[in-house]
Design a protein around this motif. Structure first.
Motif, short mmCIF file in Angstrom:
data_model
loop_
_atom_site.label_atom_id
_atom_site.label_comp_id
_atom_site.label_asym_id
_atom_site.label_seq_id
_atom_site.Cartn_x
_atom_site.Cartn_y
_atom_site.Cartn_z
N ILE A 244 26.11 12.36 1.46
CA ILE A 244 25.65 12.29 0.06
C ILE A 244 24.18 12.94 -0.15
O ILE A 244 23.41 12.52 0.95
N LEU A 262 24.95 8.69 -6.07
CA LEU A 262 25.42 7.60 -5.23
C LEU A 262 26.75 7.26 -5.57
O LEU A 262 27.74 7.20 -4.55
N GLY A 265 29.26 9.47 -4.52
CA GLY A 265 29.51 9.58 -3.08
C GLY A 265 30.56 8.39 -2.41
O GLY A 265 31.43 8.52 -1.79
N LEU A 266 30.28 7.35 -3.36
CA LEU A 266 31.01 6.16 -3.09
C LEU A 266 32.51 6.39 -3.31
O LEU A 266 33.55 5.86 -2.53
N VAL A 269 34.19 8.24 -0.61
CA VAL A 269 34.12 7.42 0.59
C VAL A 269 35.66 6.58 0.43
O VAL A 269 36.61 6.35 1.17
N ILE A 306 23.36 1.08 -2.78
CA ILE A 306 23.30 1.55 -1.58
C ILE A 306 23.75 0.38 -0.68
O ILE A 306 24.41 0.84 0.53
N ASP A 308 26.41 -1.51 -1.25
CA ASP A 308 27.97 -1.49 -1.28
C ASP A 308 28.38 -0.13 -0.32
O ASP A 308 29.46 -0.32 0.42
N LEU A 309 27.69 1.11 -0.49
CA LEU A 309 27.97 2.04 0.24
C LEU A 309 28.02 2.04 1.70
O LEU A 309 28.85 2.05 2.64
N ALA A 313 31.12 1.85 4.15
CA ALA A 313 31.10 2.75 5.59
C ALA A 313 31.48 1.62 6.83
O ALA A 313 32.19 2.13 7.61
N VAL A 320 28.34 7.38 6.94
CA VAL A 320 27.89 7.93 5.94
C VAL A 320 26.36 8.15 5.88
O VAL A 320 25.57 7.45 6.49
N LEU A 322 23.19 9.76 4.05
CA LEU A 322 22.45 9.96 2.81
C LEU A 322 21.35 10.61 3.02
O LEU A 322 20.46 10.17 3.80
N PHE A 352 25.34 3.36 8.33
CA PHE A 352 24.85 3.92 7.33
C PHE A 352 23.44 4.81 7.49
O PHE A 352 22.50 3.88 8.00
#
Length: 544
Positions: A244, A262, A265-266, A269, A306, A308-309, A313, A320, A322, A352
């Motif tokens: 991302i 973001l 991007g989520l 994923v 962030i 949550d991402l 992952a 992931v 970033l 991450f």
């Protein structure tokens, strides 16, 4: 300026559209190969590119003559003999041309053109046969088929579209690996091995579902930060990682645009892992059409997203990465929540990773304040390339793509002229490739020609930077800094411009924020691009 009669040969000075009198031209009635009709045309007309009349010490005479089969009594050499001018030149000071040399080369059949040189004593060298399309004739019936004159050599050269050897051409232009555009991935990151190694470790750890260190790449504009992030994302995707990218924006005070990127991007994923549970996330809920983002746009939601991402992952066991570019634009508004969330994800060992880039001033407040979440943020400063780095950035692409070697003298010349500034190095590489005259060896004559091209681009670049400098005290600081050699202590600059430190502070800050200058040490100021001081002193640009 037309012949007296059909079939006659005459000599005249050619008056070109710019008004200059250039060279000699033989006129006669011929069957034009492209039209199949008899017409009186100059053997070669052209477009003279400005300036005074070229030297008459060497004149190029071109004769229009359709080729004939070998053995035909009306052979091309006979026609050349008939077309040879025998009266004195009407061009000033040129002696009488006396005729063809006795030795005429064997010519190929078919339409073509003959050319011959006449020196100041009137002796002809040549003739040479050129096949159709090699030496284009310019006339109203063939738009665009023009030739230009070279004032320095006093000769005609063909249209580069018709003769690919013009201006070098030894290496295919389409294969040129150099990428001088800002942010474009170069063919080789010469001198950036340490920065790439740090990024490779991050990528490999993510591929193994291990929480990596966060990295901030800092440097002035044009040193390759954006290109490096793009390259790392490319390599990360090859290993199956999700990537991302966010470009920070100082106007995005609520982080709404960054949050939107973001969230997309989520979604990617989640889509790559069907059945992945979204339960228990801070800002994301399962909707009828997939993930939905809850809450209002602010730094708190950005920080939660962030997290949550990072959680997804971990659940999907897919790393992931970033990347955030231009972090100085948003500053602590973005960095604060980003690093807090990333720090929490690292504590939970989520795969991450975060790579950031920005000007040297990026994150300086966070580091100065000693925030605990900066402990996992490694700083990598990208400066100018050293001599070895410049050499590798030029040498390796030539060797890898073309199998060509580059003289050490050329590599030294590129470094001395570019100062190791990566964008300038790419400009040099592009020009050396385009102007190469030998497909296997790049020597100093090519570097001299390349330097002339690069200087035009660099001067335009400097002029653009000057136009970005705010008027008033900022311009005074720039001019004073140029007089000090491009780097100086602020105290010395203030003495030159005769203003107080308090009065100069806003101007200094604007120069730093614009990337015109940077602070190599506390209390010092320097231009961010080598050679800018010389341009300022040479041009003395007026205040805007």
């Amino acid at each position: 300026m037309s012949p007296a009669a059909s079939g006659a040969t005459t000599t005249a000075a050619v008056q070109h559209r710019c008004g200059s009198t250039v060279g000699l031209t033989a006129f006669r009635s011929v069957a034009h190969p492209s039209r199949g009709s008899t017409d009186v045309l100059p053997s070669r007309s052209g477009v003279h590119i400005g300036g005074p009349e070229p030297s008459t010490s060497t004149q190029l005479l071109l004769y229009e003559a359709p080729g004939c089969p070998a053995g035909d009594p009306q052979s091309v050499p006979d026609r050349l003999e008939q077309a040879t001018p025998r009266e004195p030149s009407l061009s000033r000071g040129n002696p009488q041309v006396t005729g063809c040399p006795p030795v005429v080369p064997k010519l190929s059949p078919g339409p073509g053109w003959l050319r011959a040189h006449a020196d100041a004593q009137g002796a002809l060298s040549g003739p040479w046969f050129a096949p159709p399309g090699r030496w284009p004739l310019h006339d109203p019936g063939r738009p665009g088929s023009s030739i230009t004159s070279s004032r320095a050599l006093g000769r005609w050269v063909p249209n580069p579209f018709d003769d690919l050897t013009i201006g070098g051409g030894a290496l295919a232009a389409a294969a040129n690996p150099f990428r001088p555009g800002m942010g474009r991935i170069p063919p080789d990151f010469g001198g950036r091995e340490d920065a790439l190694l740090r990024a490779r470790i991050v990528v490999e750890q993510l591929a193994a579902a291990v929480a990596p260190e966060f990295v901030l790449y800092r440097g002035v504009r044009g040193v390759g930060k954006t290109a490096l992030l793009a390259y790392v994302r490319q390599r990360a995707r090859e290993l199956g990682l999700a990537t991302i990218h966010v470009e920070a924006d100082r106007d995005d005070t609520e982080l709404a645009r960054a949050t939107s990127v973001l969230f997309r991007g989520l979604e990617d994923v989640a889509a790559a892992a069907p059945g992945l549970s979204l339960a228990g996330l801070a800002t994301v809920r399962s909707g009828s059409r997939g993930p939905e983002l809850a809450g209002r746009a602010d730094a708190e939601r950005f920080e939660g997203l962030i997290g949550d991402l990072a959680e997804l992952a971990g659940r999907s066991s897919r790393g992931v990465l970033l990347t955030i570019d231009e972090v100085h634009e948003a500053g602590d508004v973005l960095l604060g929540p980003l690093l807090r969330a990333a720090h929490a994800a690292a504590q939970d060992d989520r795969p991450f990773g975060v790579l950031l880039s920005g000007l040297p001033t990026a994150a300086e407040n966070l580091f100065d304040e000693g925030q605990t979440y900066t402990e996992r943020l490694a700083r990598v400063d990208l400066g100018l390339l050293d001599r070895a780095g410049t050499a590798e950035a030029i040498r390796r692409p030539f060797d890898r793509v073309a199998g060509a070697s580059v003289d050490v003298a050329v590599l030294d010349a590129v470094h001395d002229a570019s100062g190791g500034y990566p964008w300038f190095v790419q400009l040099w590489g592009e020009a050396l490739w385009d102007l190469a005259t030998d497909p296997l060896h790049i020597e100093l004559p090519v570097a001299r020609a390349a330097g002339a091209r690069v200087r035009v681009r660099v001067d335009d670049f400097y002029a653009t930077r000057w136009r970005r400098v705010p008027s008033g005290r900022a311009q005074l600081l720039v001019q004073a800094l140029a007089e000090q050699g491009g780097e100086a202590a602020m105290g010395d600059l203030l003495e030159v411009v005769d203003i107080t430190h308090q009065a100069a502070s806003p101007a200094r800050r604007s120069l730093l924020d614009l990337g015109i200058c940077w602070a190599p040490q506390r209390g010092r100021l320097a231009f961010s691009v080598p050679g800018f001081e010389r341009w300022v002193l040479a041009t003395r640009p007026a205040e805007v």
